[in-house]
Every structure is written in C-alpha cells, then in structure tokens.
Design a protein around this motif. Structure first.
Motif, PDB file in Angstrom:
ATOM      1  N   LYS A  39       0.835  -1.213   0.000  1.00 41.17           N
ATOM      2  CA  LYS A  39       0.000   0.000   0.000  1.00 41.17           C
ATOM      3  C   LYS A  39       0.870   1.264   0.000  1.00 41.17           C
ATOM      4  O   LYS A  39       0.538   2.250  -0.647  1.00 41.17           O
ATOM      5  N   LYS A  40       1.983   1.213   0.711  1.00 35.69           N
ATOM      6  CA  LYS A  40       2.916   2.354   0.705  1.00 35.69           C
ATOM      7  C   LYS A  40       3.476   2.562  -0.701  1.00 35.69           C
ATOM      8  O   LYS A  40       3.593   3.695  -1.173  1.00 35.69           O
ATOM      9  N   ALA A  41       3.806   1.462  -1.375  1.00 35.21           N
ATOM     10  CA  ALA A  41       4.301   1.552  -2.755  1.00 35.21           C
ATOM     11  C   ALA A  41       3.229   2.152  -3.659  1.00 35.21           C
ATOM     12  O   ALA A  41       3.521   2.988  -4.514  1.00 35.21           O
ATOM     13  N   PHE A  42       1.982   1.747  -3.454  1.00 40.24           N
ATOM     14  CA  PHE A  42       0.861   2.304  -4.227  1.00 40.24           C
ATOM     15  C   PHE A  42       0.833   3.827  -4.091  1.00 40.24           C
ATOM     16  O   PHE A  42       0.714   4.550  -5.070  1.00 40.24           O
ATOM     17  N   HIS A  43       0.944   4.306  -2.859  1.00 44.02           N
ATOM     18  CA  HIS A  43       0.859   5.752  -2.617  1.00 44.02           C
ATOM     19  C   HIS A  43       2.036   6.512  -3.238  1.00 44.02           C
ATOM     20  O   HIS A  43       1.879   7.663  -3.640  1.00 44.02           O
ATOM     21  N   ILE A  44       3.179   5.865  -3.355  1.00 43.62           N
ATOM     22  CA  ILE A  44       4.318   6.477  -4.049  1.00 43.62           C
ATOM     23  C   ILE A  44       4.005   6.593  -5.543  1.00 43.62           C
ATOM     24  O   ILE A  44       4.298   7.610  -6.179  1.00 43.62           O
ATOM     25  N   LEU A  45       3.375   5.565  -6.106  1.00 43.76           N
ATOM     26  CA  LEU A  45       3.057   5.553  -7.534  1.00 43.76           C
ATOM     27  C   LEU A  45       1.867   6.441  -7.886  1.00 43.76           C
ATOM     28  O   LEU A  45       1.729   6.867  -9.029  1.00 43.76           O
ATOM     29  N   ASP A  46       1.017   6.731  -6.907  1.00 45.11           N
ATOM     30  CA  ASP A  46      -0.144   7.607  -7.099  1.00 45.11           C
ATOM     31  C   ASP A  46       0.330   9.060  -7.011  1.00 45.11           C
ATOM     32  O   ASP A  46       0.157   9.732  -6.006  1.00 45.11           O
ATOM     33  N   ASP A  87      -0.573  11.950  -8.280  1.00 44.02           N
ATOM     34  CA  ASP A  87      -1.478  13.084  -8.055  1.00 44.02           C
ATOM     35  C   ASP A  87      -2.301  12.946  -6.771  1.00 44.02           C
ATOM     36  O   ASP A  87      -3.161  13.768  -6.485  1.00 44.02           O
ATOM     37  N   ARG A  88      -2.026  11.900  -5.999  1.00 38.98           N
ATOM     38  CA  ARG A  88      -2.683  11.675  -4.711  1.00 38.98           C
ATOM     39  C   ARG A  88      -4.206  11.570  -4.818  1.00 38.98           C
ATOM     40  O   ARG A  88      -4.930  11.957  -3.921  1.00 38.98           O
ATOM     41  N   ILE A 129      -4.326   4.914  -9.311  1.00 41.01           N
ATOM     42  CA  ILE A 129      -3.261   5.012 -10.308  1.00 41.01           C
ATOM     43  C   ILE A 129      -3.967   4.997 -11.653  1.00 41.01           C
ATOM     44  O   ILE A 129      -4.537   3.982 -12.051  1.00 41.01           O
ATOM     45  N   GLU A 130      -3.981   6.164 -12.294  1.00 43.54           N
ATOM     46  CA  GLU A 130      -4.641   6.305 -13.591  1.00 43.54           C
ATOM     47  C   GLU A 130      -3.680   5.907 -14.710  1.00 43.54           C
ATOM     48  O   GLU A 130      -2.499   5.683 -14.493  1.00 43.54           O
ATOM     49  N   GLU A 131      -4.216   5.873 -15.929  1.00 42.90           N
ATOM     50  CA  GLU A 131      -3.452   5.404 -17.085  1.00 42.90           C
ATOM     51  C   GLU A 131      -2.153   6.177 -17.289  1.00 42.90           C
ATOM     52  O   GLU A 131      -1.111   5.591 -17.573  1.00 42.90           O
ATOM     53  N   ASP A 132      -2.181   7.506 -17.117  1.00 41.07           N
ATOM     54  CA  ASP A 132      -0.954   8.296 -17.310  1.00 41.07           C
ATOM     55  C   ASP A 132       0.099   7.957 -16.255  1.00 41.07           C
ATOM     56  O   ASP A 132       1.298   7.961 -16.528  1.00 41.07           O
ATOM     57  N   GLU A 133      -0.351   7.637 -15.036  1.00 42.93           N
ATOM     58  CA  GLU A 133       0.588   7.244 -13.986  1.00 42.93           C
ATOM     59  C   GLU A 133       1.121   5.830 -14.246  1.00 42.93           C
ATOM     60  O   GLU A 133       2.280   5.537 -13.945  1.00 42.93           O
ATOM     61  N   LEU A 134       0.284   4.969 -14.807  1.00 41.31           N
ATOM     62  CA  LEU A 134       0.739   3.621 -15.160  1.00 41.31           C
ATOM     63  C   LEU A 134       1.824   3.663 -16.223  1.00 41.31           C
ATOM     64  O   LEU A 134       2.777   2.897 -16.171  1.00 41.31           O
ATOM     65  N   LYS A 135       1.663   4.568 -17.171  1.00 44.58           N
ATOM     66  CA  LYS A 135       2.641   4.702 -18.258  1.00 44.58           C
ATOM     67  C   LYS A 135       4.045   4.939 -17.691  1.00 44.58           C
ATOM     68  O   LYS A 135       5.028   4.415 -18.205  1.00 44.58           O
ATOM     69  N   SER A 136       4.121   5.695 -16.602  1.00 41.94           N
ATOM     70  CA  SER A 136       5.426   6.003 -16.001  1.00 41.94           C
ATOM     71  C   SER A 136       5.669   5.216 -14.709  1.00 41.94           C
ATOM     72  O   SER A 136       6.449   5.641 -13.857  1.00 41.94           O
ATOM     73  N   VAL A 137       5.014   4.060 -14.573  1.00 43.02           N
ATOM     74  CA  VAL A 137       5.129   3.270 -13.345  1.00 43.02           C
ATOM     75  C   VAL A 137       6.575   2.891 -13.020  1.00 43.02           C
ATOM     76  O   VAL A 137       6.979   2.912 -11.855  1.00 43.02           O
ATOM     77  N   LEU A 138       7.386   2.569 -14.019  1.00 41.03           N
ATOM     78  CA  LEU A 138       8.784   2.206 -13.756  1.00 41.03           C
ATOM     79  C   LEU A 138       9.559   3.380 -13.167  1.00 41.03           C
ATOM     80  O   LEU A 138      10.442   3.187 -12.327  1.00 41.03           O
ATOM     81  N   LYS A 139       9.206   4.596 -13.588  1.00 40.19           N
ATOM     82  CA  LYS A 139       9.879   5.789 -13.058  1.00 40.19           C
ATOM     83  C   LYS A 139       9.537   6.011 -11.589  1.00 40.19           C
ATOM     84  O   LYS A 139      10.262   6.705 -10.885  1.00 40.19           O
ATOM     85  N   GLY A 140       8.438   5.418 -11.129  1.00 41.99           N
ATOM     86  CA  GLY A 140       8.101   5.464  -9.714  1.00 41.99           C
ATOM     87  C   GLY A 140       9.074   4.653  -8.868  1.00 41.99           C
ATOM     88  O   GLY A 140       9.203   4.863  -7.673  1.00 41.99           O
ATOM     89  N   PHE A 141       9.769   3.728  -9.518  1.00 41.43           N
ATOM     90  CA  PHE A 141      10.758   2.909  -8.831  1.00 41.43           C
ATOM     91  C   PHE A 141      12.149   3.525  -8.941  1.00 41.43           C
ATOM     92  O   PHE A 141      12.930   3.479  -8.000  1.00 41.43           O
TER      93      PHE A 141
END
Length: 110
Positions: free
Chosen positions: A45-52, A54-55, A59-71
């Motif tokens: 869940k903490k990882a989810f909040h990092i990837l979200d 825009d809070r 996690i919307e499609e535009d955030e999914l597109k850059s999901v690797l950059k969240g790591f």
C-alpha cells in the motif's frame, strides 16, 4: 517516502534493467524481481501511494505509463500497449484506474 525506503536499490535496478526493451514489460515478473511480491500488504500500500503521483487515491493510465519511473527516475515509460495490458490486469472493477485494493491484488497474484 521513496521506493528505496521499501525495496532494495539493487533489486530495483535489476528489475528495471530486465525490462529496458520496448514491449518487454511483464508486471508479474517485475513485481517479483523488485521484491514487492514478498512485502506485507502495508508495504504494498505504501508503494501504491508512491506511484499515485497526483494523490487521487488511484493510479490512472498516465501514472501507469510512467510506473517504472516510480521505482527509479531514469527508467523508461511503458508503451501504450504495455500500459493498457497493465491497466486491464489491475482494473478489476472496470473504472479505468487502479485503486489501492486492486493494486495489492495485482501484486499478490503476480
């Protein structure tokens, strides 16, 4: 909080590096390689909040597109095809975005 607070920087580097080629992303292998699969639900869940970014609570499609950059910031964006495949895999209620419970299920079934 950064992803490296939850996961090993070495694991992140290896997992992101395994999917550098376009159209090579596999969320099941990635979540396992990065170490997220073996984390507690709270850590996922903490990882989810990092990837979200825009809070919004999703996690919307535009955030999914850059999901690797969240790591790691120097990772590539997912292709449209990879993004859609990840969205289809995670969006259990069909609302076009991934909520925290959907994300924890997506990681768990990986």
């Amino acid at each position: 909080m950064a992803m490296t607070d939850l996961l090993s920087a070495d694991d992140i580097k290896k997992a992101v590096g395994a999917f550098v080629a376009a159209e090579s992303f596999n969320h099941k292998k990635f979540f396992e390689m990065v170490g997220l699969k073996k984390k507690s639900q709270d850590d996922v869940k903490k990882a989810f909040h990092i990837l979200d970014k825009d809070r919004s609570g999703f996690i919307e499609e535009d955030e999914l597109k850059s999901v690797l950059k969240g790591f790691t910031p120097d990772a590539r964006d997912l292709s449209d095809k990879e993004t859609k495949a990840l969205l289809v895999a995670g969006d259990k209620d069909g609302d076009g975005k991934i909520g925290v419970d959907e994300f924890t299920s997506l990681v768990a079934e990986s």
